[in-house]
Design an enzyme around this catalytic site. Structure first.
Site, mmCIF file in Angstrom:
data_model
loop_
_atom_site.group_PDB
_atom_site.id
_atom_site.type_symbol
_atom_site.label_atom_id
_atom_site.label_comp_id
_atom_site.label_asym_id
_atom_site.label_seq_id
_atom_site.Cartn_x
_atom_site.Cartn_y
_atom_site.Cartn_z
ATOM 1 N N ARG A 223 0.854 -1.178 0.000
ATOM 2 C CA ARG A 223 0.000 0.000 0.000
ATOM 3 C C ARG A 223 0.894 1.234 0.000
ATOM 4 O O ARG A 223 2.012 1.202 0.537
ATOM 5 C CB ARG A 223 -0.896 0.035 1.242
ATOM 6 C CG ARG A 223 -2.037 -0.965 1.221
ATOM 7 C CD ARG A 223 -3.125 -0.555 0.221
ATOM 8 N NE ARG A 223 -4.261 -1.479 0.209
ATOM 9 C CZ ARG A 223 -4.422 -2.460 -0.683
ATOM 10 N NH1 ARG A 223 -3.526 -2.656 -1.630
ATOM 11 N NH2 ARG A 223 -5.486 -3.238 -0.647
ATOM 12 N N HIS A 271 -1.950 1.059 -9.525
ATOM 13 C CA HIS A 271 -2.569 0.045 -8.644
ATOM 14 C C HIS A 271 -3.242 -1.065 -9.468
ATOM 15 O O HIS A 271 -4.445 -1.320 -9.340
ATOM 16 C CB HIS A 271 -3.588 0.710 -7.698
ATOM 17 C CG HIS A 271 -3.884 -0.113 -6.481
ATOM 18 N ND1 HIS A 271 -4.176 0.421 -5.257
ATOM 19 C CD2 HIS A 271 -3.920 -1.456 -6.292
ATOM 20 C CE1 HIS A 271 -4.389 -0.542 -4.384
ATOM 21 N NE2 HIS A 271 -4.243 -1.714 -5.001
HETATM 22 P P1 NDP Z 1 -1.750 -12.067 4.225
HETATM 23 O O1 NDP Z 1 -2.606 -11.623 5.358
HETATM 24 O O2 NDP Z 1 -1.952 -13.434 3.670
HETATM 25 O O3 NDP Z 1 -0.207 -11.969 4.646
HETATM 26 C C1 NDP Z 1 0.302 -10.875 5.335
HETATM 27 C C2 NDP Z 1 1.757 -11.154 5.667
HETATM 28 O O4 NDP Z 1 2.325 -9.963 6.228
HETATM 29 C C3 NDP Z 1 1.924 -12.259 6.712
HETATM 30 O O5 NDP Z 1 3.020 -13.054 6.419
HETATM 31 C C4 NDP Z 1 2.164 -11.471 8.000
HETATM 32 O O6 NDP Z 1 2.949 -12.142 8.965
HETATM 33 C C5 NDP Z 1 2.943 -10.293 7.473
HETATM 34 N N1 NDP Z 1 2.853 -9.183 8.410
HETATM 35 C C6 NDP Z 1 1.772 -8.504 8.840
HETATM 36 N N2 NDP Z 1 2.100 -7.573 9.743
HETATM 37 C C7 NDP Z 1 3.448 -7.669 9.906
HETATM 38 C C8 NDP Z 1 4.389 -6.994 10.707
HETATM 39 N N3 NDP Z 1 4.021 -6.018 11.568
HETATM 40 N N4 NDP Z 1 5.671 -7.366 10.627
HETATM 41 C C9 NDP Z 1 6.070 -8.348 9.796
HETATM 42 N N5 NDP Z 1 5.223 -9.042 8.984
HETATM 43 C C10 NDP Z 1 3.925 -8.697 9.062
HETATM 44 O O7 NDP Z 1 -1.908 -10.962 3.097
HETATM 45 P P2 NDP Z 1 -1.799 -11.148 1.497
HETATM 46 O O8 NDP Z 1 -0.522 -11.829 1.195
HETATM 47 O O9 NDP Z 1 -3.061 -11.727 0.970
HETATM 48 O O10 NDP Z 1 -1.784 -9.611 1.009
HETATM 49 C C11 NDP Z 1 -0.794 -8.719 1.449
HETATM 50 C C12 NDP Z 1 -1.097 -7.309 1.004
HETATM 51 O O11 NDP Z 1 -0.838 -7.153 -0.373
HETATM 52 C C13 NDP Z 1 -2.548 -6.835 1.136
HETATM 53 O O12 NDP Z 1 -2.887 -6.532 2.472
HETATM 54 C C14 NDP Z 1 -2.560 -5.624 0.251
HETATM 55 O O13 NDP Z 1 -2.120 -4.486 0.984
HETATM 56 C C15 NDP Z 1 -1.498 -5.960 -0.806
HETATM 57 N N6 NDP Z 1 -2.132 -6.210 -2.123
HETATM 58 C C16 NDP Z 1 -1.836 -5.352 -3.149
HETATM 59 C C17 NDP Z 1 -2.398 -5.555 -4.390
HETATM 60 C C18 NDP Z 1 -2.065 -4.671 -5.518
HETATM 61 O O14 NDP Z 1 -2.781 -4.685 -6.530
HETATM 62 N N7 NDP Z 1 -0.995 -3.901 -5.464
HETATM 63 C C19 NDP Z 1 -3.313 -6.659 -4.648
HETATM 64 C C20 NDP Z 1 -3.530 -7.495 -3.511
HETATM 65 C C21 NDP Z 1 -2.971 -7.257 -2.296
HETATM 66 P P3 NDP Z 1 2.457 -13.515 9.660
HETATM 67 O O15 NDP Z 1 2.516 -14.558 8.555
HETATM 68 O O16 NDP Z 1 3.448 -13.759 10.699
HETATM 69 O O17 NDP Z 1 1.054 -13.264 10.144
HETATM 70 C C1 OXD Z 2 -6.168 -5.775 -3.123
HETATM 71 C C2 OXD Z 2 -5.768 -4.764 -4.103
HETATM 72 O O1 OXD Z 2 -5.897 -5.591 -1.919
HETATM 73 O O2 OXD Z 2 -6.192 -4.862 -5.280
HETATM 74 O O3 OXD Z 2 -6.774 -6.792 -3.540
HETATM 75 O O4 OXD Z 2 -5.004 -3.865 -3.770
#
Ligand code: NDP
Ligand code: OXD
Length: 308
Positions: A223, A271
């Site tokens: 983000r 995005h």
């Molecule tokens: P998940 O919830 O599956 O994974 C999140 C990961 O981040 C986990 O491994 C988690 O750790 C880690 N995490 C969270 N907080 C912390 C922290 N404080 N310190 C270290 N690690 C942390 O999310 P997704 O993989 O599904 O998606 C991730 C993000 O990608 C979304 O939230 C969104 O912001 C972004 N996204 C962007 C898109 C785009 O078009 N650009 C599209 C889709 C998503 P743990 O495993 O230990 O819980």
């Molecule tokens: C998502 C995105 O979070 O598109 O799915 O950013």
């Protein structure tokens, strides 16, 4: 059992048609045609309307049509409303494609060669094999792990960082604040795939960028709120960061003269890392609705205290 979609009209029609064909027992309404708001048990949206709790007194589940849920202010939702993020296989595919494209473009010096072409220059630079390039992923969730699996096939030297400890084949894993510096020290290309939470806001800052090897590259797919724009600009200008590819900005859309939009060493995309397609997301959404109807745990439920 009424499900309201607040999405763009074309996607709304696609969702409605899929339900009519494959789950006709679930009534689908499309915003703004809400009808009797007390019928609404489920709301699926990217941008929620104001005052959800008052507007939909019988709401049980708020489904994000996105993987990220930072756009929801969960503090304003009643405790019984579950928030569920989208685990669309199409989103995974989109992010894997984007991350692979960005890593390979940086690895093969594509921005430099395109610049040379514009200057009419035919000049080769030393080639570094993938096995000698160190790529790190912040966020080892659904998306981060899928990206690492794909990059493993190119033989990059891989590392990953998450909140809790992980073991992933072919990836050196680091966890928590205590191991962040050690993780960063080996990231020649850093990909951010974290969720935006109070703990991760502004994490891509001067301190973090300074901990990368000199001349590292940054890919932000998380983000815009993860990145401190001015810190990246300063790191680019002094050569600490060589190039950046960003798909997300704190304010979207940015103005045409946004400093990242006009920086010669930054690629910005609007995005589009991944887009939710009703066709690929329908199965997961329907399965979650069925689980909820049977009183079972749904996939992708957001833990409010964790923020993701
Ligand atoms: P998940 O919830 O599956 O994974 C999140 C990961 O981040 C986990 O491994 C988690 O750790 C880690 N995490 C969270 N907080 C912390 C922290 N404080 N310190 C270290 N690690 C942390 O999310 P997704 O993989 O599904 O998606 C991730 C993000 O990608 C979304 O939230 C969104 O912001 C972004 N996204 C962007 C898109 C785009 O078009 N650009 C599209 C889709 C998503 P743990 O495993 O230990 O819980
Ligand atoms: C998502 C995105 O979070 O598109 O799915 O950013």
């Amino acid at each position: 059992m009424t499900l309201l979609f607040k999405v763009d009209p074309a996607r709304g029609r696609a969702w409605k048609a899929l339900f009519a064909e494959q789950a006709p027992d679930i009534e689908v309404r499309l915003w703004p045609e809400v009808g009797d708001a007390s019928d609404i048990r489920y709301l699926a949206t990217w941008q929620p309307p104001e005052g959800i709790a008052e507007r939909f007194p019988n709401l049980q589940v708020l489904f994000a049509t996105s993987a990220g849920v930072d756009q929801f202010d969960t503090a304003t939702l009643p405790a019984w409303v579950q928030v569920v993020r989208m685990l669309d296989p199409g989103i995974v595919q989109g992010i894997v494609e984007y991350a692979t494209m960005a890593v390979l473009a940086l690895h093969r010096d594509l921005p430099l060669y395109l610049q040379q072409q514009r200057q009419g220059l035919w000049q080769e630079h030393p080639h570094v094999p993938a096995r000698r390039r160190r790529v790190g992923v912040m966020g080892l969730g659904n998306l981060g792990q899928a990206v690492l699996r794909q990059l493993h096939g190119f033989a990059f030297e891989l590392r990953g960082w998450s909140r809790t400890e992980k073991q992933i084949e072919g990836v050196q894993c680091f966890a928590g604040e205590a191991e962040l510096q050690a993780f960063l020290a080996g990231c020649e290309t850093l990909i951010c795939l974290l969720p935006l939470t109070p703990d991760t806001a502004g994490i891509l800052n001067a301190r973090l960028l300074a901990a990368l090897p000199r001349g590292a590259c940054l890919i932000n797919l998380g983000r815009g709120g993860h990145l401190v724009d001015d810190d990246l600009l300063a790191a680019l200008d002094c050569g600490q960061v060589r190039r950046a590819i960003v798909d997300v900005l704190a304010t979207e859309p940015p103005g045409p003269d946004h400093p990242l939009m006009v920086h010669p060493n930054v690629w910005v995309t609007p995005h589009i890392g991944a887009v939710t397609h009703p066709e690929s997301a329908f199965g997961v959404l329907l399965e979650n609705l069925r689980r909820h109807q049977r009183g079972e745990v749904m996939e992708g439920v957001v833990l409010r205290e964790r923020g993701y």
